[in-house]
Design an enzyme around this catalytic site. Structure first.
Site, PDB file in Angstrom:
ATOM      1  N   LYS A   1      -5.846  21.635  -8.909  1.00  0.00           N
ATOM      2  CA  LYS A   1      -5.601  22.730  -9.856  1.00  0.00           C
ATOM      3  C   LYS A   1      -4.902  22.187 -11.093  1.00  0.00           C
ATOM      4  O   LYS A   1      -3.937  21.429 -10.999  1.00  0.00           O
ATOM      5  CB  LYS A   1      -4.750  23.824  -9.215  1.00  0.00           C
ATOM      6  CG  LYS A   1      -5.455  24.541  -8.079  1.00  0.00           C
ATOM      7  CD  LYS A   1      -4.577  25.618  -7.493  1.00  0.00           C
ATOM      8  CE  LYS A   1      -5.298  26.297  -6.339  1.00  0.00           C
ATOM      9  NZ  LYS A   1      -4.433  27.252  -5.642  1.00  0.00           N
TER      10      LYS A   1
ATOM     11  N   ASP B   1      -3.272  12.206  -3.353  1.00  0.00           N
ATOM     12  CA  ASP B   1      -3.536  13.642  -3.472  1.00  0.00           C
ATOM     13  C   ASP B   1      -3.985  13.951  -4.900  1.00  0.00           C
ATOM     14  O   ASP B   1      -3.265  13.655  -5.856  1.00  0.00           O
ATOM     15  CB  ASP B   1      -2.269  14.423  -3.140  1.00  0.00           C
ATOM     16  CG  ASP B   1      -2.518  15.908  -2.951  1.00  0.00           C
ATOM     17  OD1 ASP B   1      -3.456  16.451  -3.583  1.00  0.00           O
ATOM     18  OD2 ASP B   1      -1.774  16.534  -2.177  1.00  0.00           O
TER      19      ASP B   1
ATOM     20  N   THR C   1     -12.739   4.044   5.510  1.00  0.00           N
ATOM     21  CA  THR C   1     -12.009   4.824   6.506  1.00  0.00           C
ATOM     22  C   THR C   1     -12.958   5.837   7.125  1.00  0.00           C
ATOM     23  O   THR C   1     -14.038   6.104   6.593  1.00  0.00           O
ATOM     24  CB  THR C   1     -10.830   5.579   5.873  1.00  0.00           C
ATOM     25  OG1 THR C   1     -11.339   6.562   4.971  1.00  0.00           O
ATOM     26  CG2 THR C   1      -9.888   4.629   5.133  1.00  0.00           C
TER      27      THR C   1
ATOM     28  N   GLU D   1       0.855  -1.185   0.000  1.00  0.00           N
ATOM     29  CA  GLU D   1       0.000   0.000   0.000  1.00  0.00           C
ATOM     30  C   GLU D   1       0.885   1.226   0.000  1.00  0.00           C
ATOM     31  O   GLU D   1       1.764   1.383   0.853  1.00  0.00           O
ATOM     32  CB  GLU D   1      -0.946   0.037   1.199  1.00  0.00           C
ATOM     33  CG  GLU D   1      -1.869   1.231   1.108  1.00  0.00           C
ATOM     34  CD  GLU D   1      -3.087   1.160   2.012  1.00  0.00           C
ATOM     35  OE1 GLU D   1      -3.634   2.229   2.317  1.00  0.00           O
ATOM     36  OE2 GLU D   1      -3.494   0.049   2.403  1.00  0.00           O
TER      37      GLU D   1
ATOM     38  N   ASP E   1     -11.691  10.009  -4.198  1.00  0.00           N
ATOM     39  CA  ASP E   1     -12.969  10.685  -4.014  1.00  0.00           C
ATOM     40  C   ASP E   1     -13.040  11.957  -4.855  1.00  0.00           C
ATOM     41  O   ASP E   1     -13.893  12.804  -4.642  1.00  0.00           O
ATOM     42  CB  ASP E   1     -13.233  10.996  -2.534  1.00  0.00           C
ATOM     43  CG  ASP E   1     -12.133  11.829  -1.907  1.00  0.00           C
ATOM     44  OD1 ASP E   1     -11.103  12.098  -2.573  1.00  0.00           O
ATOM     45  OD2 ASP E   1     -12.290  12.217  -0.737  1.00  0.00           O
TER      46      ASP E   1
ATOM     47  N   ASP F   1      10.200   7.240   0.052  1.00  0.00           N
ATOM     48  CA  ASP F   1       9.568   7.568  -1.219  1.00  0.00           C
ATOM     49  C   ASP F   1       9.210   6.262  -1.926  1.00  0.00           C
ATOM     50  O   ASP F   1      10.046   5.353  -2.011  1.00  0.00           O
ATOM     51  CB  ASP F   1      10.539   8.401  -2.067  1.00  0.00           C
ATOM     52  CG  ASP F   1       9.967   8.731  -3.415  1.00  0.00           C
ATOM     53  OD1 ASP F   1      10.347   8.056  -4.400  1.00  0.00           O
ATOM     54  OD2 ASP F   1       9.132   9.643  -3.500  1.00  0.00           O
TER      55      ASP F   1
ATOM     56  N   GLU G   1       4.824   5.194   3.490  1.00  0.00           N
ATOM     57  CA  GLU G   1       4.242   6.491   3.829  1.00  0.00           C
ATOM     58  C   GLU G   1       5.382   7.449   4.170  1.00  0.00           C
ATOM     59  O   GLU G   1       6.427   7.012   4.651  1.00  0.00           O
ATOM     60  CB  GLU G   1       3.278   6.333   5.018  1.00  0.00           C
ATOM     61  CG  GLU G   1       2.617   7.583   5.509  1.00  0.00           C
ATOM     62  CD  GLU G   1       1.798   8.294   4.443  1.00  0.00           C
ATOM     63  OE1 GLU G   1       2.245   9.384   4.022  1.00  0.00           O
ATOM     64  OE2 GLU G   1       0.742   7.788   4.051  1.00  0.00           O
TER      65      GLU G   1
ATOM     66  N   PHE H   1     -12.555   8.962   7.148  1.00  0.00           N
ATOM     67  CA  PHE H   1     -12.672  10.078   6.207  1.00  0.00           C
ATOM     68  C   PHE H   1     -13.686   9.751   5.115  1.00  0.00           C
ATOM     69  O   PHE H   1     -14.465  10.594   4.705  1.00  0.00           O
ATOM     70  CB  PHE H   1     -11.311  10.400   5.593  1.00  0.00           C
ATOM     71  CG  PHE H   1     -10.288  10.803   6.610  1.00  0.00           C
ATOM     72  CD1 PHE H   1     -10.354  12.034   7.257  1.00  0.00           C
ATOM     73  CD2 PHE H   1      -9.267   9.935   6.945  1.00  0.00           C
ATOM     74  CE1 PHE H   1      -9.422  12.397   8.205  1.00  0.00           C
ATOM     75  CE2 PHE H   1      -8.321  10.292   7.897  1.00  0.00           C
ATOM     76  CZ  PHE H   1      -8.402  11.517   8.526  1.00  0.00           C
TER      77      PHE H   1
END
Length: 186
Positions: free
Chosen positions: A92, A88, A161, A14, A124, A66, A39, A163
């Site tokens: 923009k 992420d 989750t 993951e 999402d 990384d 992470e 969130f």
């Protein structure tokens, strides 16, 4: 021969597990599989390590690194599944080049998957979902596991989750994309 045989366990990677809530849950429910989480957010790593220790999970490892550097060190065709949940979206337009799911990165991911291994991405952000789907659709070694518009229902192995639950209460959708590594042209 010494009569011993090595047990090869299935490895799930993951990338960007955040606070690790779902990664820990998957490792708990599937002790027959090994999980490696990557992470860069140190508090998330700490959270996962504390939970894994409290639950005595022996099938979960994490790295603060990384993802590209870790992937370079992993053997080709070694992963059962690669999970990237809620990367992420860089909403923009001028930042889209920073999005994780780009053709060169996907090529690297595919090389690490076993034959029939799966790449599972969830987001999402609708715009990013369509962008990801477009990137994955043109990779010859990947086959979408669903028909229709290309989006999958959330597999039962991916827990919601907090969130995501909050987003659902606010009416936000989530798009899951599930692709399997296949031989080109198959």
């Amino acid at each position: 021969r010494n009569g011993c045989s090595a047990v090869v366990r299935r490895l799930v990677l993951e990338i960007g597990f955040g606070d690790g809530e779902s990664l820990v849950a998957m490792a708990m429910v599937h002790p027959e599989m090994d999980y490696l989480g990557i992470e860069v957010h140190r508090p998330g790593i700490g959270h996962v390590l504390l939970r894994a220790e409290a639950l005595d999970l022996s099938n979960l490892r994490v790295m603060c690194s990384d993802a590209v550097e870790v992937l370079r060190q992993l053997p080709d065709e070694s992963l059962e599944r690669i999970q990237i949940f809620f990367p992420d979206p860089w909403p923009k337009a001028r930042h889209h080049k920073r999005r994780l799911i780009q053709p060169p990165f996907v090529e690297m991911l595919v090389s690490k998957l076993k034959w029939a291994g799966q790449l599972h991405v969830a987001t999402d952000c609708e715009d990013y979902a369509h962008s990801i789907l477009n990137v994955l659709r043109v990779v010859p070694e990947l086959a979408n596991v669903v028909d229709g518009d290309g989006f999958a229902a959330r597999p039962t192995y991916r827990p919601l989750t907090r969130f995501e639950r909050r987003g659902q209460r606010l009416g936000h959708e989530v798009w899951d994309m599930l692709f399997a590594r296949s031989q080109p042209g198959v």
